[in-house]
Design a protein around this motif. Structure first.
Motif, short mmCIF file in Angstrom:
data_model
loop_
_atom_site.label_atom_id
_atom_site.label_comp_id
_atom_site.label_asym_id
_atom_site.label_seq_id
_atom_site.Cartn_x
_atom_site.Cartn_y
_atom_site.Cartn_z
N LYS A 248 1.20 -1.04 0.09
CA LYS A 248 -0.23 0.10 0.50
C LYS A 248 0.61 1.28 -0.21
O LYS A 248 1.62 1.30 0.94
N ILE A 249 0.70 2.11 -0.93
CA ILE A 249 1.27 3.41 -0.86
C ILE A 249 0.85 4.32 -0.10
O ILE A 249 -0.54 4.85 -0.26
N ILE A 250 1.84 5.26 1.16
CA ILE A 250 0.72 6.03 2.17
C ILE A 250 1.56 7.69 1.78
O ILE A 250 2.84 7.88 1.52
N ALA A 251 0.87 8.10 1.69
CA ALA A 251 1.37 9.34 2.11
C ALA A 251 2.16 9.73 3.42
O ALA A 251 1.19 9.98 4.55
N ILE A 252 2.85 10.34 3.47
CA ILE A 252 3.75 10.97 4.59
C ILE A 252 4.67 12.18 4.47
O ILE A 252 4.79 12.69 3.82
N LEU A 253 3.80 12.92 5.65
CA LEU A 253 4.08 14.50 5.72
C LEU A 253 5.81 14.53 6.71
O LEU A 253 6.01 13.87 7.94
N PHE A 254 6.86 14.86 6.58
CA PHE A 254 8.37 13.93 7.36
C PHE A 254 8.86 15.28 7.42
O PHE A 254 9.15 16.07 7.27
#
Length: 672
Positions: A248-254
């Protein structure tokens, strides 16, 4: 008491003698003087040491000497301590004393043994005990020193609690936190949210790199991130894509930076899973689009209504006078043919005005209880449909109509026009061989459904028109219901009002539209029209109600939707049953603990409590063999079949139809 005092005096006397004998009575005067001075210095150092010290007998642990620091910490007089034991003086417990003796027996000395001790005022403190054997005048004693480590222990405890607190915060934080070495990027720690999001176990991550577990969707992103950290020391609020173990592709604020732990540089990362936020933003965007479409349609409808009003006045004059003119002219006059052409054109213009009025939501002025199936079949008998067949001879038109379709309330004229527009568009979308299918069915929506439009829960008669034509491009699908928007050849395929009329008609019937289309594979238009429980003036009944009327049996309706409970109670009450209703499985179980029901109508899907299967499982524990009819807005599922295996009766799909639910209830009640 006298013996104890005597013992203490004797010990003190012996101590004095020991001190004297230590001076060496047989030594020379000079040696005696030197020894005395040394002993006096040692004694002075012993007595004035800031460290609590005590001399005890090895045999029974009696105090024979203590220094001032020991007296001070104990808060007792010297005379009270001499001759007593550490346990007798309440200094340490018997268990602690035993630990001391065992340590000495094992090693021959005691070194840094931590023991609890009770000092003046009964205060509980912690001491670090050191003890060794000393010999005075041929006799062996314990010399014990004590370091008070209470403050250190409290500091350690405070540090431990602090570490536990921050460890708990670290572990339970919803922010994804990880720690890896700067040198080789191997993970040394991560919190629960990190593991849950990444879908990896701790064993699969710790000691491995992000590359080894394929965490970064684009490995170059990590390389760029590391370059930024090495240049600036930190990176803040950058969006990246991670890939979980399942793919699963997950958008992350890093956010990440460098910290040192035990003089070793590490990278600490804090990340937010913004997939939900992205999804909410997309939903918000879709809602905005729907609102904009609704506002646009409303504005265009208002405009169309005004135009239709003015055109109607103009065309009324043209039609009226052209008809009068045609009547006055002789039949063989060429002018009569001209007048008739003007009249027919005016009539066609009036039909367009009707489309504009429909778009303006002013077209449906009268409604009646109608059968959607009948509207569909009647259209297939019209000259317009026969002409469509002749224009598209390679297109197959198919009907799949539900026999027991519930009635709706509306305008047959406008619905027929809607069906005509949908079928015409479907046929025109096919080049060469193809198929257009019209389908009707009953459907109960337990939850709102979001598509092109948003449908509320309830009972609907569904009309679906599908084709396997060229489909609609994604960029166009949001505009298809706008007036005058068309991809067809102007002047050949109508006014461009076809789907706008469909939109207006469906909205006038308080219904909803859903559109699914894929380029090259075709389109499906689904119309949701609310059902009515009113009957048509002439309803043909194929089965006599006498076949499924009740005989006063008791029925319990279990459904979490108030309107569905009320409807079921009304129907079953009308059939002659005694009906009660509850709103969830828990209430049903409680009701049946104190009451009997000949049969229960059990909704399969109930939220947030037990569903139908679990409810029935609980019910048969208190009422074995309980008869039941299962109902649901969805098709039969494995849980329905498992419930039937437990003893439940037939399954009835919502929406409720009197004949269908009546027959199911009668059948279950008469089952042996």
């Amino acid at each position: 008491m006298k013996d104890e005092a005597k013992t203490k005096k004797q010990l003190i006397k012996e101590l004095i003698e020991l001190r004297k004998s230590a001076a060496g009575a047989e030594s020379s005067a000079e040696e005696t003087r030197q020894i005395r001075e040394t002993n006096e210095k040692l004694l002075k150092a012993f007595m004035q040491s800031a460290v609590p010290m005590a001399v005890t007998t090895m045999k029974d642990g009696l105090y024979v000497d203590v220094n001032e620091a020991f007296v001070k910490i104990m808060g007792r007089k010297r005379e009270e301590l001499l001759g007593s034991t550490s346990t007798g003086a309440g200094f340490i417990t018997a268990e602690a004393s035993q630990l001391f003796i065992e340590e000495f027996s094992r090693k021959g000395f005691v070194e840094s043994l931590e023991l609890p001790m009770r000092v003046k005022g009964g205060e509980q403190r912690h001491g670090l005990f050191n003890s060794s054997k000393i010999t005075i005048s041929g006799r062996d004693f314990f010399l014990t020193t004590i370091t008070d480590i209470t403050r250190q222990k409290k500091a350690e405890e405070a540090l431990r609690l602090s570490q536990e607190k921050y460890s708990t915060i670290f572990r339970l934080s919803p922010i994804l936190i990880s720690l890896s070495t700067l040198a080789d990027g191997r993970y040394v720690e991560a919190n629960d949210a990190w593991f849950e999001t990444a879908e990896y176990s701790r064993e699969e991550v710790i000691g491995h790199t992000a590359a080894e577990i394929s965490l970064w969707h684009n490995p170059d992103d990590r390389r760029q991130m590391m370059e930024t950290i090495m240049e600036q020391g930190v990176i803040r609020n950058q969006e990246y894509l991670f890939q979980s173990k399942s793919g699963k592709i997950i958008a992350i604020l890093f956010t990440a930076g460098v910290i040192e732990i035990a003089d070793v540089p590490h990278i600490i990362t804090l990340a937010l899973n913004i997939a939900d936020r992205r999804r909410m933003e997309e939903e918000h965007h879709k809602l905005e689009q729907r609102l904009q479409r609704a506002e646009k349609m409303e504005a265009l409808g208002t405009l169309a209504g005004g135009v239709a009003h003015d055109l109607n006045n103009v065309l009324g004059v043209l039609v009226g006078y052209s008809e009068l003119l045609a009547e006055k002219l002789p039949g063989d006059s060429s002018l009569k043919r001209y007048a008739n052409n003007i009249l027919q054109s005016g009539i066609r213009g009036a039909a367009i005005i009707q489309d504009l009025l429909t778009l303006a939501r002013r077209g449906v002025t009268t409604t009646e209880v109608i059968s959607l199936n009948r509207v569909v079949t009647d259209y297939f008998k019209t000259p317009e449909f026969r002409k469509l067949q002749s224009d598209y001879p390679h297109v197959e038109f198919s009907l799949r109509l539900e026999e027991e379709l519930l009635n709706i309330k509306g305008s047959p004229l406008h619905l027929s026009k809607t069906i005509m527009n949908l079928v015409f568009n479907a046929a025109e979308a096919i080049s060469g061989m193809g198929k257009v299918t019209l389908r009707t069915e009953n459907r109960y929506l337990d939850h709102p459904i979001r598509g092109y439009d948003e449908m509320k829960e309830g009972d609907y008669a569904i009309l679906t028109v599908s084709d396997n034509g060229k489909g609609i491009a994604p960029r166009d699908i949001g505009k298809i219901f706008e007036p005058f928007y068309t991809k067809k050849v102007m002047g050949k395929s109508g006014t461009g009002l076809g789907l706008a009329v469909v939109w207006g008609t469906v909205k006038d019937h308080n219904g909803y539209i859903d559109v699914l289309s894929e380029e090259g594979k075709g389109s499906t238009f689904t119309l949701y029209l609310p059902v009515t429980r009113e009957e048509m003036d002439r309803v043909e009944k194929h089965v006599s109600p006498d076949d499924y009327t009740g005989r006063g049996e008791s029925i319990l309706v279990v459904d979490d939707i108030q309107e569905q409970r009320d409807l079921a109670m009304s129907m079953l009450g009308r059939l002659g049953y005694e009906v009660e209703a509850v709103s969830n499985g828990k209430e049903a179980v409680e009701y049946l603990k104190n009451n009997k029901a000949d049969l229960i109508i059990l909704d399969m899907i109930m939220e947030p409590d037990m569903d139908g299967m679990e409810t029935y499982s609980r019910i048969i524990e208190i009422s074995p063999g309980q008869k039941a009819v299962i109902v649901s807005g969805f098709s039969e599922t494995d849980r329905v079949r498992k419930t039937q295996e437990m003893g439940a009766g037939p399954f009835v799909r919502k929406p409720y139809i009197l004949e269908k639910i009546g027959n199911a209830v009668r059948k279950e009640l008469e089952r042996p």
